[in-house]
Each structure stands twice: as structure tokens, then as C-alpha cells.
Design an enzyme around this catalytic site. Structure first.
Site, short mmCIF file in Angstrom:
data_model
loop_
_atom_site.label_atom_id
_atom_site.label_comp_id
_atom_site.label_asym_id
_atom_site.label_seq_id
_atom_site.Cartn_x
_atom_site.Cartn_y
_atom_site.Cartn_z
CB CYS A 1 27.94 26.73 41.56
SG CYS A 1 28.37 28.46 41.77
CG ASN B 1 29.13 31.03 38.01
OD1 ASN B 1 28.02 30.59 38.33
ND2 ASN B 1 30.25 30.62 38.57
CG HIS C 1 28.55 25.59 37.59
ND1 HIS C 1 27.56 26.54 37.48
CD2 HIS C 1 29.54 26.15 38.33
CE1 HIS C 1 27.93 27.63 38.13
NE2 HIS C 1 29.13 27.42 38.65
N1 COA Z 1 40.21 42.28 35.58
C1 COA Z 1 41.51 42.48 35.34
N2 COA Z 1 42.48 41.88 36.03
C2 COA Z 1 42.11 41.04 37.01
C3 COA Z 1 40.75 40.78 37.32
C4 COA Z 1 39.79 41.45 36.55
N3 COA Z 1 38.48 41.26 36.75
N4 COA Z 1 40.71 39.89 38.33
C5 COA Z 1 41.98 39.61 38.65
N5 COA Z 1 42.82 40.31 37.87
C6 COA Z 1 44.28 40.29 37.87
C7 COA Z 1 44.85 39.81 39.16
O1 COA Z 1 44.96 40.86 40.09
C8 COA Z 1 46.19 39.28 38.72
O2 COA Z 1 47.07 40.34 38.58
P1 COA Z 1 48.64 40.19 38.96
O3 COA Z 1 49.15 39.13 38.03
O4 COA Z 1 49.18 41.55 38.73
O5 COA Z 1 48.64 39.74 40.40
C9 COA Z 1 45.92 38.71 37.34
O6 COA Z 1 44.71 39.35 36.88
C10 COA Z 1 45.71 37.23 37.33
O7 COA Z 1 44.79 36.91 38.35
P2 COA Z 1 44.46 35.44 38.68
O8 COA Z 1 43.60 35.39 39.90
O9 COA Z 1 45.73 34.64 38.68
O10 COA Z 1 43.61 35.09 37.37
P3 COA Z 1 43.07 33.70 36.94
O11 COA Z 1 43.58 33.39 35.60
O12 COA Z 1 43.17 32.66 38.02
O13 COA Z 1 41.53 34.04 36.75
C11 COA Z 1 39.43 33.75 37.82
C12 COA Z 1 40.77 34.45 37.86
C13 COA Z 1 38.60 34.18 39.02
C14 COA Z 1 38.73 34.18 36.54
C15 COA Z 1 39.69 32.24 37.79
O14 COA Z 1 40.54 31.87 38.84
C16 COA Z 1 38.42 31.47 37.89
O15 COA Z 1 37.60 31.49 36.99
N6 COA Z 1 38.24 30.71 38.97
C17 COA Z 1 37.04 29.96 39.17
C18 COA Z 1 35.96 30.89 39.52
C19 COA Z 1 34.63 30.26 39.44
O16 COA Z 1 34.27 29.77 38.41
N7 COA Z 1 33.94 30.25 40.54
C20 COA Z 1 32.68 29.69 40.65
C21 COA Z 1 32.78 28.24 40.58
S1 COA Z 1 31.55 27.52 41.50
#
Ligand code: COA
Length: 333
Positions: free
Chosen positions: A112, A284, A254
Site C-alpha cells: 500500500c 482500500n 492511504h
Molecule cells: N464482519 C463482521 N464482523 C467481523 C468482520 C466482518 N467483516 N471482521 C471481523 N469481524 C469480527 C471479529 O471476528 C471480531 O469478533 P469477536 O469480537 O467476536 O472476536 C470483531 O468483529 C472485532 O474484530 P476486530 O478484528 O477486533 O475488529 P477491528 O475493529 O480491529 O477491525 C479491521 C478490523 C480489519 C477493520 C481493522 O483492524 C483494520 O482496519 N485494520 C487495518 C487494516 C488495513 O487498513 N489494512 C491495510 C493497511 S495497508
């Protein structure tokens, strides 16, 4: 003094088909509400079967050439995580299809952060005299590497491409790429990875785990590192440019997650209304994310000539990078 690399034209494209959050919720355990609250994304675009990264790159590249009103460049750099093939690079075929002749052309892999790295690479070629003009493209078809059963990645990434033409010019003219900061930390290589298909996993075409051919991400660790590095890198280019945070008219980060962008703004003390956000419409798009956001902002009149702009990105590797420039009066197609 060496020549400055100056942005002369911008082009961007997403494939016509949009996948809404509701459409994803029909095929996996997720919801529009979860995706919007956790990421800010409302939809992403995906290519039709048979469309490859080079197809999007050629489209964005030809738009940027038209915007810059040129039909030749000395160098083509394609930033991508999703090349048409593991070998050879995608850039030579893009250059050929754009009718650019036998120019040097190479791919750049910084996930990215790819577009900011590619801008720096193009700027270096201009400063050294290697090239007087460079076509810098960020192009991705993440739909080709996402595990269709993985809700944590499927909801985030989309396909698209964006490109700029850099020309040789003066350091004090609008569009000059003024300052860069680039970095990496390979100790975090595992947070974003496609485990199979490279020299580490020599499986004769059969991965150890069938899911190893897909893109994987440890979202929480990425989130924390992205906020820290995007803010830190932006701070470095602000210092180098002699700008205060309040001087920034547009922060084009980004487009990873709107919560990441807001947290970066908070970390920097930047007013949230300076953030350019288009991930609600495209998700993204990795190396295509920054040029797509720039084009969207310009087309909505949220980016005007004379604006002080900071670009800042974070990606797999892990890698990060930022760049400061004053937005030029250019066409955007
Ligand atoms: N839909 C519904 N629930 C989901 C889900 C989805 N697509 N993805 C994960 N969950 C659930 C998880 O299983 C978890 O459930 P639990 O509490 O029962 O275990 C809950 O939602 C929270 O998951 P978590 O991973 O803690 O969510 P988060 O708030 O960290 O959000 C991302 C997850 C991936 C959106 C976030 O971490 C993120 O944006 N990270 C950066 C990703 C990114 O931008 N990457 C590219 C950068 S270069």
C-alpha cells in the site's frame, strides 16, 4: 542544482462493477453496519473476469498522459501488489500497450506504500538526469488475491488504478515533489503477507495450505503500526518542508480505514476537515489508493491549485512513506 520532479497530469480509474456491503453480507457473515462503523467503506469496485492489473494500469496511464498532454515519457514505474504474472514485471507490457516504445519500465513492490515509493523512485530518476519525464502508476486487482471466505480482508480491499506524469522542472513551481520520507521494518513482514507462490514456499505449484495463495492480514497490528508510521512520516516531511501542521490544506493518506485516517489526524493535531476521504466509494485499493483519492478530491473541487498537500502511506513489508507538494494547476482525467 538537480531538476525537480513536477506533477504534470493525473489519471485514475476503477472498474465499472461495484460490490456493496449489502452484497458482501449476502455471501459472508458480515453486515453493512459493521463494515461502515469499523472501516468507513460502503462499496468497492472489482474487475470482471479476465481483466488484469495491466488493463487498469493502461487505462489510468493513458488518462494521465492525456491530462499532461504528452505522448512520450522516458520511464514507466508500476507500483503493484498484484502483477499480471509473478514473472515478468507488468510495467514493460503497460509501456508497450501505451505506445511508449522501448523505454525502461519496472514494477515496484511496496504494497500500500507502493505509490509513494514509486513517486520517490521517479523523482530520483528526474533528479539524477536519468529521465526528464516519468509515468508513475499504482494499479491493483486485489480481487485476484483475496480469499473469498475471509471476511476480514474481503470487506476492505478493492480494484483500481491511478497515475501521474512527472516532468522535470523547478523546485519552486507548483507540483514539484518537495520532500520525501520513506521507511521500512521487515521485522513486521508477517502482518501482511501472501505466504505461497514465492521462493520461501517451493511447493511445485501446490501450496502447503491451499489458503496460502491468498492475501493475509493481521488487522489489529496493521492498524496500530499504520497510525504510528503514517503520522510519523508526515511529521518528517512537514519538518523538512518547513510547514506547520496548520499549513496543510489537504492530507491525502492511504485510504486504509477511515478510523486510521482520523487517528493519524488526531496524532498530528490536524483538523479532520483537511482529510481527503474517498474509501467509502472504492475501499482500500492499495498502491492505487493515493492517486484515486487525489483524482476524486480534484473532481469534487476539494483539491485546488496552490493547496499544500501531504501524501502519507503505510503498507506491507512493512513500509511507509510521505511526500509534500503544492498542488499544481493540472488536468485530471
Ligand atoms: N464482519 C463482521 N464482523 C467481523 C468482520 C466482518 N467483516 N471482521 C471481523 N469481524 C469480527 C471479529 O471476528 C471480531 O469478533 P469477536 O469480537 O467476536 O472476536 C470483531 O468483529 C472485532 O474484530 P476486530 O478484528 O477486533 O475488529 P477491528 O475493529 O480491529 O477491525 C479491521 C478490523 C480489519 C477493520 C481493522 O483492524 C483494520 O482496519 N485494520 C487495518 C487494516 C488495513 O487498513 N489494512 C491495510 C493497511 S495497508
Amino acid at each position: 542544482m538537480s531538476r525537480a520532479a513536477v506533477v504534470r497530469g493525473l489519471g485514475a480509474v476503477v472498474p465499472p462493477d461495484a460490490v456493496t456491503n449489502a452484497m458482501l453480507a449476502e455471501r459472508m457473515d458480515t453486515s453493512d453496519e459493521w463494515i461502515r462503523t469499523r472501516t468507513g467503506i460502503g462499496q468497492r469496485h472489482v474487475v470482471a473476469p479476465g481483466v488484469a492489473t495491466s488493463d487498469l494500469a493502461v487505462d489510468a496511464g493513458s488518462r494521465a498522459l492525456k491530462a499532461a498532454d504528452v505522448d512520450h515519457v522516458d520511464l514507466v514505474v508500476v507500483a503493484t501488489t498484484t502483477p499480471d504474472h509473478p514473472c515478468p514485471a507488468t510495467a514493460p507490457s503497460v509501456a508497450a500497450r501505451l505506445g511508449l516504445g522501448h523505454v525502461p519500465a519496472y514494477d515496484l513492490a511496496a504494497v500500500c506504500t507502493g505509490f509513494v515509493y514509486a513517486l520517490a523512485s521517479g523523482a530520483g530518476a528526474v533528479a539524477s538526469g536519468l529521465a526528464k519525464s516519468v509515468l508513475v502508476i499504482g494499479a491493483e486487482t486485489y480481487s485476484s488475491i483475496l480469499d473469498p471466505t475471509d471476511r476480514t480482508t474481503s470487506v476492505i480491499f478493492g480494484d483500481g488504478a491511478g497515475a501521474v506524469v512527472l516532468g522535470a522542472g523547478e523546485h519552486d513551481e507548483p507540483g514539484a515533489l518537495l520532500e520525501f520520507d520513506l521507511g521500512s521494518d521487515g521485522t513486521l513482514a508477517d502482518v501482511i503477507m501472501i505466504p505461497g507462490g514465492g521462493s520461501r514456499q517451493r511447493s511445485g505449484g501446490v501450496p502447503a495450505d491451499p489458503a496460502d495463495v491468498y492475501f493475509r492480514m493481521d488487522g489489529k497490528r496493521v492498524f496500530r503500526a499504520a497510525v504510528q508510521r503514517m503520522a510519523g512520516s508526515a511529521r518528517v516531511v512537514l519538518d523538512r518542508a518547513g510547514w506547520r501542521v496548520d499549513d496543510v490544506d489537504r492530507f491525502v493518506g492511504h485510504q486504509a480505514n477511515v478510523r486510521i485516517l482520523r487517528a493519524v489526524a488526531e496524532e498530528l493535531g490536524l483538523a479532520p476537515d483537511r482529510l481527503v476521504v474517498n474509501l467509502d466509494k472504492v475501499g482500500n485499493t492499495s498502491a492505487a489508493s493515493i492517486p484515486l483519492a487525489l483524482a476524486d478530491a480534484a473532481q469534487r473541487d476539494e483539491l485546488s491549485s496552490g493547496d499544500r498537500v501531504v501524501l502519507s502511506a503505510f503498507g506491507g513489508g512493512v513500509t511507509w512513506g510521505a511526500c509534500a507538494l503544492v498542488w499544481p494547476d493540472i488536468a485530471v482525467f
